[in-house]
Scaffold this motif. Sequence first.
Motif, PDB file in Angstrom:
ATOM      1  N   SER A 238      25.348 -37.357  -6.875  1.00 62.86           N
ATOM      2  CA  SER A 238      26.441 -38.045  -6.243  1.00 62.86           C
ATOM      3  C   SER A 238      25.952 -39.594  -6.774  1.00 62.86           C
ATOM      4  CB  SER A 238      27.002 -37.913  -5.069  1.00 62.86           C
ATOM      5  OG  SER A 238      28.014 -38.750  -4.642  1.00 62.86           O
ATOM      6  N   ASN A 239      26.990 -40.395  -6.919  1.00 63.57           N
ATOM      7  CA  ASN A 239      27.015 -41.856  -7.221  1.00 63.57           C
ATOM      8  C   ASN A 239      27.795 -42.625  -5.860  1.00 63.57           C
ATOM      9  OD1 ASN A 239      25.275 -41.654  -9.594  1.00 63.57           O
ATOM     10  ND2 ASN A 239      26.526 -42.595 -10.791  1.00 63.57           N
ATOM     11  N   ALA A 240      27.927 -41.855  -4.997  1.00 68.02           N
ATOM     12  CA  ALA A 240      28.944 -42.297  -4.055  1.00 68.02           C
ATOM     13  C   ALA A 240      27.999 -42.354  -2.583  1.00 68.02           C
ATOM     14  CB  ALA A 240      30.137 -41.517  -3.889  1.00 68.02           C
ATOM     15  N   LEU A 241      28.745 -42.538  -1.581  1.00 62.80           N
ATOM     16  CA  LEU A 241      28.282 -43.014  -0.210  1.00 62.80           C
ATOM     17  C   LEU A 241      27.099 -41.674   0.176  1.00 62.80           C
ATOM     18  CD1 LEU A 241      30.174 -44.121   2.854  1.00 62.80           C
ATOM     19  CD2 LEU A 241      28.752 -42.225   2.963  1.00 62.80           C
ATOM     20  N   HIS A 242      27.503 -40.622   0.044  1.00 58.48           N
ATOM     21  CA  HIS A 242      26.594 -39.296   0.498  1.00 58.48           C
ATOM     22  C   HIS A 242      25.239 -39.411  -0.463  1.00 58.48           C
ATOM     23  CE1 HIS A 242      29.262 -38.130   3.637  1.00 58.48           C
ATOM     24  NE2 HIS A 242      30.083 -37.816   2.927  1.00 58.48           N
ATOM     25  N   GLY A 243      25.386 -39.981  -1.367  1.00 57.70           N
ATOM     26  CA  GLY A 243      24.150 -39.746  -2.371  1.00 57.70           C
ATOM     27  C   GLY A 243      23.401 -41.314  -2.324  1.00 57.70           C
ATOM     28  N   GLY A 244      23.846 -42.178  -1.418  1.00 54.50           N
ATOM     29  CA  GLY A 244      23.194 -43.237  -0.890  1.00 54.50           C
ATOM     30  C   GLY A 244      23.744 -44.778  -1.755  1.00 54.50           C
ATOM     31  N   LYS A 245      24.906 -44.570  -2.151  1.00 52.95           N
ATOM     32  CA  LYS A 245      25.557 -45.907  -2.971  1.00 52.95           C
ATOM     33  C   LYS A 245      26.416 -46.462  -2.024  1.00 52.95           C
ATOM     34  CE  LYS A 245      23.227 -44.089  -6.548  1.00 52.95           C
ATOM     35  NZ  LYS A 245      22.072 -44.781  -6.980  1.00 52.95           N
ATOM     36  N   ALA A 283      23.463 -36.639   9.019  1.00 49.24           N
ATOM     37  CA  ALA A 283      23.544 -35.244   8.785  1.00 49.24           C
ATOM     38  C   ALA A 283      24.449 -34.615   7.305  1.00 49.24           C
ATOM     39  CB  ALA A 283      23.960 -34.496   9.932  1.00 49.24           C
ATOM     40  N   GLU A 284      25.336 -35.510   7.251  1.00 49.39           N
ATOM     41  CA  GLU A 284      26.144 -35.426   5.731  1.00 49.39           C
ATOM     42  C   GLU A 284      25.494 -35.898   4.524  1.00 49.39           C
ATOM     43  OE1 GLU A 284      28.141 -38.875   8.074  1.00 49.39           O
ATOM     44  OE2 GLU A 284      26.985 -37.112   8.539  1.00 49.39           O
ATOM     45  N   ASP A 285      24.650 -36.731   4.665  1.00 47.99           N
ATOM     46  CA  ASP A 285      23.912 -37.341   3.578  1.00 47.99           C
ATOM     47  C   ASP A 285      22.909 -36.574   2.855  1.00 47.99           C
ATOM     48  OD1 ASP A 285      25.559 -39.576   3.956  1.00 47.99           O
ATOM     49  OD2 ASP A 285      24.116 -40.482   5.374  1.00 47.99           O
ATOM     50  N   MET A 286      22.637 -37.084   1.564  1.00 49.38           N
ATOM     51  CA  MET A 286      21.597 -36.249   0.825  1.00 49.38           C
ATOM     52  C   MET A 286      20.389 -36.503   1.046  1.00 49.38           C
ATOM     53  SD  MET A 286      22.633 -36.567  -3.269  1.00 49.38           S
ATOM     54  CE  MET A 286      24.134 -35.581  -3.829  1.00 49.38           C
ATOM     55  N   ALA A 287      20.227 -37.592   1.833  1.00 48.14           N
ATOM     56  CA  ALA A 287      18.913 -37.926   2.222  1.00 48.14           C
ATOM     57  C   ALA A 287      18.405 -37.346   3.440  1.00 48.14           C
ATOM     58  CB  ALA A 287      18.849 -39.639   2.539  1.00 48.14           C
ATOM     59  N   HIS A 288      19.093 -36.709   4.442  1.00 47.24           N
ATOM     60  CA  HIS A 288      18.951 -36.115   5.470  1.00 47.24           C
ATOM     61  C   HIS A 288      18.113 -35.080   5.240  1.00 47.24           C
ATOM     62  CE1 HIS A 288      19.606 -33.651   9.339  1.00 47.24           C
ATOM     63  NE2 HIS A 288      19.785 -34.861   9.939  1.00 47.24           N
ATOM     64  N   PRO A 289      17.090 -34.589   6.135  1.00 45.79           N
ATOM     65  CA  PRO A 289      16.059 -33.583   5.839  1.00 45.79           C
ATOM     66  C   PRO A 289      16.633 -32.159   5.557  1.00 45.79           C
ATOM     67  CG  PRO A 289      15.123 -35.005   7.639  1.00 45.79           C
ATOM     68  CD  PRO A 289      16.441 -35.404   7.277  1.00 45.79           C
ATOM     69  N   ARG A 290      17.611 -31.845   6.374  1.00 47.06           N
ATOM     70  CA  ARG A 290      18.240 -30.495   6.258  1.00 47.06           C
ATOM     71  C   ARG A 290      18.889 -30.578   5.011  1.00 47.06           C
ATOM     72  NH1 ARG A 290      19.405 -30.966  12.065  1.00 47.06           N
ATOM     73  NH2 ARG A 290      21.777 -31.474  11.443  1.00 47.06           N
ATOM     74  N   TYR A 291      19.981 -31.418   4.631  1.00 40.61           N
ATOM     75  CA  TYR A 291      20.610 -31.508   3.479  1.00 40.61           C
ATOM     76  C   TYR A 291      19.659 -31.504   2.212  1.00 40.61           C
ATOM     77  CZ  TYR A 291      24.512 -33.149   0.338  1.00 40.61           C
ATOM     78  OH  TYR A 291      25.469 -33.365  -0.590  1.00 40.61           O
ATOM     79  N   ARG A 292      18.384 -32.266   2.363  1.00 46.16           N
ATOM     80  CA  ARG A 292      17.518 -32.429   1.102  1.00 46.16           C
ATOM     81  C   ARG A 292      16.886 -30.940   0.865  1.00 46.16           C
ATOM     82  NH1 ARG A 292      14.964 -36.634   2.915  1.00 46.16           N
ATOM     83  NH2 ARG A 292      13.334 -35.652   4.203  1.00 46.16           N
ATOM     84  N   LYS A 293      16.520 -30.341   2.072  1.00 48.01           N
ATOM     85  CA  LYS A 293      15.881 -29.117   1.710  1.00 48.01           C
ATOM     86  C   LYS A 293      16.873 -28.099   1.074  1.00 48.01           C
ATOM     87  CE  LYS A 293      13.155 -27.550   4.898  1.00 48.01           C
ATOM     88  NZ  LYS A 293      12.661 -26.935   6.098  1.00 48.01           N
ATOM     89  N   MET A 294      18.034 -28.002   1.542  1.00 48.43           N
ATOM     90  CA  MET A 294      19.302 -27.236   1.111  1.00 48.43           C
ATOM     91  C   MET A 294      19.240 -27.450  -0.600  1.00 48.43           C
ATOM     92  SD  MET A 294      22.675 -27.367   0.082  1.00 48.43           S
ATOM     93  CE  MET A 294      23.503 -28.509   1.143  1.00 48.43           C
ATOM     94  N   ARG A 295      19.336 -28.886  -0.796  1.00 45.24           N
ATOM     95  CA  ARG A 295      19.620 -29.327  -2.193  1.00 45.24           C
ATOM     96  C   ARG A 295      18.466 -28.773  -2.954  1.00 45.24           C
ATOM     97  NH1 ARG A 295      18.088 -33.863  -5.059  1.00 45.24           N
ATOM     98  NH2 ARG A 295      19.804 -34.569  -6.661  1.00 45.24           N
ATOM     99  N   ARG A 296      17.448 -29.245  -2.790  1.00 41.59           N
ATOM    100  CA  ARG A 296      16.151 -28.875  -3.406  1.00 41.59           C
ATOM    101  C   ARG A 296      16.017 -27.331  -3.763  1.00 41.59           C
ATOM    102  NH1 ARG A 296      12.601 -30.804  -0.174  1.00 41.59           N
ATOM    103  NH2 ARG A 296      11.886 -28.720   0.986  1.00 41.59           N
ATOM    104  N   ARG A 297      16.329 -26.437  -2.883  1.00 42.15           N
ATOM    105  CA  ARG A 297      16.241 -25.115  -3.121  1.00 42.15           C
ATOM    106  C   ARG A 297      17.569 -24.567  -4.049  1.00 42.15           C
ATOM    107  NH1 ARG A 297      15.035 -22.981   3.196  1.00 42.15           N
ATOM    108  NH2 ARG A 297      12.673 -23.590   3.201  1.00 42.15           N
ATOM    109  N   LEU A 298      18.844 -25.293  -4.033  1.00 44.20           N
ATOM    110  CA  LEU A 298      19.865 -24.854  -4.543  1.00 44.20           C
ATOM    111  C   LEU A 298      19.428 -25.136  -6.058  1.00 44.20           C
ATOM    112  CD1 LEU A 298      22.423 -23.528  -5.012  1.00 44.20           C
ATOM    113  CD2 LEU A 298      23.582 -25.539  -3.811  1.00 44.20           C
ATOM    114  N   LEU A 299      18.901 -26.488  -6.227  1.00 50.04           N
ATOM    115  CA  LEU A 299      18.796 -27.063  -7.555  1.00 50.04           C
ATOM    116  C   LEU A 299      17.617 -26.065  -8.400  1.00 50.04           C
ATOM    117  CD1 LEU A 299      19.131 -31.050  -7.393  1.00 50.04           C
ATOM    118  CD2 LEU A 299      20.738 -29.237  -8.563  1.00 50.04           C
TER     119      LEU A 299
END
Length: 407
Positions: A238-245, A283-299
């Motif tokens: 994401s190039n938007a808020l939840h992606g840190g933009k 908690a809803e951002d990609m940078a949050h540890p729970r989101y980051r772990k879920m994203r890494r495993r899914l990718l």
Amino acid sequence: MSFTSLLFYGLLLLAGLLLLWLARRYAQERQYRRRPYVAPAHNDWAARPLPPGRPRHRVALLGDPGAVATDGTDPILRLLEQWEQETGPAGTIVLLGDNIYPTGLPAPEHPGRTVAVARFNALLTTLGRFEGQVVLLSGNHDWNKGRPNGWEYLRRQEAYVREHLPAAHYLPPNGAPGPVSVQLTEGLLLIVLNTQWWVQSGPRPAADSRRPFRELRELLAANAHQQVLVAGHHPLYSNALHGGKFTAKQHVFPLTTVHKRAYLPLPFIGSLLPLYRKWVGAAEDMAHPRYRKMRRRLLRVLHDFPEVIYAAGHDHNLQYFQRQGGHYLVSGAGSKTAFVQKGGQAAFVHEHQGFFSLDFYSPHETWLRTLEPGNCPEVFRLHLRTLPAPPADNRPFAAEITQLFRR
């Protein structure tokens, strides 16, 4: 010159550089905000015609529709109705979560219940006119914005859908993580994940956090002969808020990320919130540890299966990425819009209400179309490769596919 003077002038220089950077960013944003961005490689998209005839199946991907107008004037619902009429029974609508703003479906005695029900009824009425299939996912707002009692809100919404739109699928059921698969038509499979399960705090259905990824890998391997669409609420790129933009304005008025009219100037200090959201994350951002772990495993799973399409909402804009052979969509502009940064890894972005339509013509002929309310409803389209290319002599390949479909 004393150390204090050096420190003062150093801070003054830093402040000046920050102001110059913010001014430059603001000037750039004014030039491209709310305009569609198309990567140079796809600038000729309008000259590429769609195949003749009707697609064998269409999928509308509509995310974050939870704040639609209830008086019959909502532009997205009107656009969706037009899509429904053009598509007929050979289609599927997938709601990508955040179906009711701001906190899902409250209890009957809650003061926000009336507004929530009115918004949801307007959405369900439009969906109820559709002759094809309807699939609903849940997002963080449907789980009471991720609060500890969110599972209760989720189950209440699911029960409401079962009562008022019984032909629809609310997936995965009971807030489980999934994956759950739905055969949309011959050769086209939808897999649904409840990505909120991994970032949710408080009670949720008991499950092994790793097992869904193993099951997803098994599903993808068993269906390599099919076109596969994976749907979840949270984006993976994401190039938007939840992606840190963030915008330059949000560095000076950081509280506008919480409420768009909270214009309390906090220059310099205000940059701490965007930096926190980018590197640490709510908690809803990609940078949050729970989101980051879920994203890494899914990718890790999806990157092993190129040509798969992953669709999400969550960020309130339209984005398309092609990464490692896969297709990643953000279609969260169902009722709100928010800043999205152009360029980077994105092939297309637009800060505008709308949704993506996937038109499946044949195993090697899938088109992504961007539909938006207005005089020019289609602002971008692209031919997607969603199965490995057939060999030069495609007769054996076609026979193999036919045999697989018959199994």
